[in-house]
Scaffold this active site. Structure first.
Site, PDB file in Angstrom:
ATOM      1  N   LYS A   1      -2.217  -2.235  -3.142  1.00 12.22           N
ATOM      2  CA  LYS A   1      -3.419  -1.212  -2.581  1.00 12.22           C
ATOM      3  C   LYS A   1      -2.773   0.094  -2.807  1.00 12.22           C
ATOM      4  CE  LYS A   1      -6.451  -0.339   1.615  1.00 12.22           C
ATOM      5  NZ  LYS A   1      -6.834  -0.843   3.065  1.00 12.22           N
TER       6      LYS A   1
ATOM      7  N   SER B   1      -9.948   3.986  -0.114  1.00 11.08           N
ATOM      8  CA  SER B   1     -11.297   5.021   0.272  1.00 11.08           C
ATOM      9  C   SER B   1     -10.504   6.445   0.429  1.00 11.08           C
ATOM     10  CB  SER B   1     -11.736   4.652   0.345  1.00 11.08           C
ATOM     11  OG  SER B   1     -12.109   4.804   1.665  1.00 11.08           O
TER      12      SER B   1
ATOM     13  N   GLU C   1       0.568  -1.136   0.203  1.00 11.03           N
ATOM     14  CA  GLU C   1       0.057   0.196  -0.276  1.00 11.03           C
ATOM     15  C   GLU C   1       0.965   1.271   0.425  1.00 11.03           C
ATOM     16  OE1 GLU C   1      -2.546   0.656   3.423  1.00 11.03           O
ATOM     17  OE2 GLU C   1      -3.159   2.745   2.489  1.00 11.03           O
TER      18      GLU C   1
END
Ligand code: 13P
Length: 343
Positions: free
Chosen positions: A222, A264, A180
């Protein structure tokens, strides 16, 4: 295949991005969950944190749209109301348990305003324990901030190096790494600037992953979506976000990577769903495009719950609804009208 039988990393990675499903990020650190609880006026005790996670994980039907859950160190050791350890509860429902393994972003020396994610020391041993506790995948988050003169190449490459070290160790331990690198969308920058910084970030990350022999087939990425800075006067719409994000990822992410699971990152839950939907509407793409949302999946549930035992069912319905909408966005079949139709 039952979660307990999922052993090889490619099968786990593919199961996490199964059609119509995505990941729930419920791995808020103690500091972050305290902030979320403060917004609903709930005290952040260990028992309240357990109760809240129990509410999410026991939501009826969630497994229709949720393939995996990212847990926090405290949570993976906790149990549901009936005494079943959380990892076991999830696995029995066909949901793959995962674990956040980084130790957070700390100030990067000689680089004002930039951070480096820590947690590599002792990681091999911790990974072994998490595997025993039932985890089948892991997550490590690097944080990249956009400012006038940042990010520096120094920040990008040190974080990319750490991400690759983590990913290699994770695969060695039989755990699928979710890599990520989050470029924050705070600030008044344009969508073009987001594109440029995300592009530089992905370049560094995939160079390091390759150099450190990480198997692309056995990992997930991610990332942030490419958005206008939240304080920018001009806000790109869903179609432009989808187009710019896809253009950026087509340039940098090998097709061998089974899936891209977006965070998000502070978008409204409706925007996060609509943007993912727009990307999938123009598919098929070389990788599955899915979600690994924290706030965008949990916000309505958290609000509906408010710490009130009588509101657990309402909160579960709110969580189920968001999971369902994002499940539909996996195939481009979500419609914004559902938001007001009480679907
Ligand atoms: P958000 O979707 O709230 O950004 O959280 C995802 C996550 O896991 C951040 O590390």
């Amino acid at each position: 295949m039952a979660v307990q039988e999922l052993q090889d990393l490619e099968s786990i990675a593919q199961a996490l991005v199964a059609p119509g499903k995505g990941i729930l990020a419920a791995d808020e650190s103690t500091g972050t969950i305290e902030k979320r609880f403060r917004s609903i006026d709930v005290e952040s005790t260990e028992e309240n944190r357990r109760t809240y996670r129990n509410l999410l994980f026991t939501t009826e039907g969630a497994e229709e749209f949720i393939s995996g859950v990212i847990l926090y160190d405290e949570t993976i050791r906790q149990s549901a109301d009936d005494g079943t350890p959380f990892p076991q509860l999830l696995a029995e429902r066909g949901i793959i348990p995962g674990i956040k393994v980084d130790k957070g972003a700390k100030d990067l020396a000689n680089a004002p305003g930039e951070t480096i994610t820590e947690g590599l020391d002792g990681l091999r041993e911790r990974l072994e324990e998490y595997h025993e506790l039932g985890a089948r995948f892991t997550k490590w988050r690097a944080v990249i901030t956009i400012g006038a003169d940042i990010p520096s190449e120094y920040c990008l490459w040190t974080n990319a190096h750490a991400l690759a070290r983590y990913a290699a160790l994770s695969q060695e331990a039989g755990l699928v790494p979710i890599v990520e690198p989050e470029v924050l969308m705070d600030g008044d920058h344009t969508i073009e600037r987001s594109f440029e910084v995300t592009s530089r970030t992905l370049h560094a990350v995939f160079t390091e992953l390759r150099d450190q022999r990480v198997h692309f087939e056995q990992m997930l990425l991610k990332p942030n979506m490419v958005l206008s800075g939240y304080d920018s006067a001009e806000q790109a719409g869903h179609d432009e976000v989808a187009e710019q994000t896809l253009r950026c990822f087509y340039r940098h992410v090998p097709a061998a990577v089974p899936g891209i699971v977006f965070l998000s990152g502070g978008q409204s839950d409706e925007d996060a769903t609509a943007n993912l939907n727009a990307m999938n509407a123009s598919g098929p793409h070389p990788w599955e495009l899915s979600f690994s949302y924290g706030r965008a999946l949990q916000a309505p549930a958290l609000k509906a719950w408010g710490g009130d035992p009588a509101k657990v069912e309402a909160a579960q319905q709110a969580f189920y609804r968001r999971a369902k909408f994002n499940g539909a966005a996996r195939s481009g079949s979500y419609a914004p009208e559902w938001e007001t139709a009480g679907a």
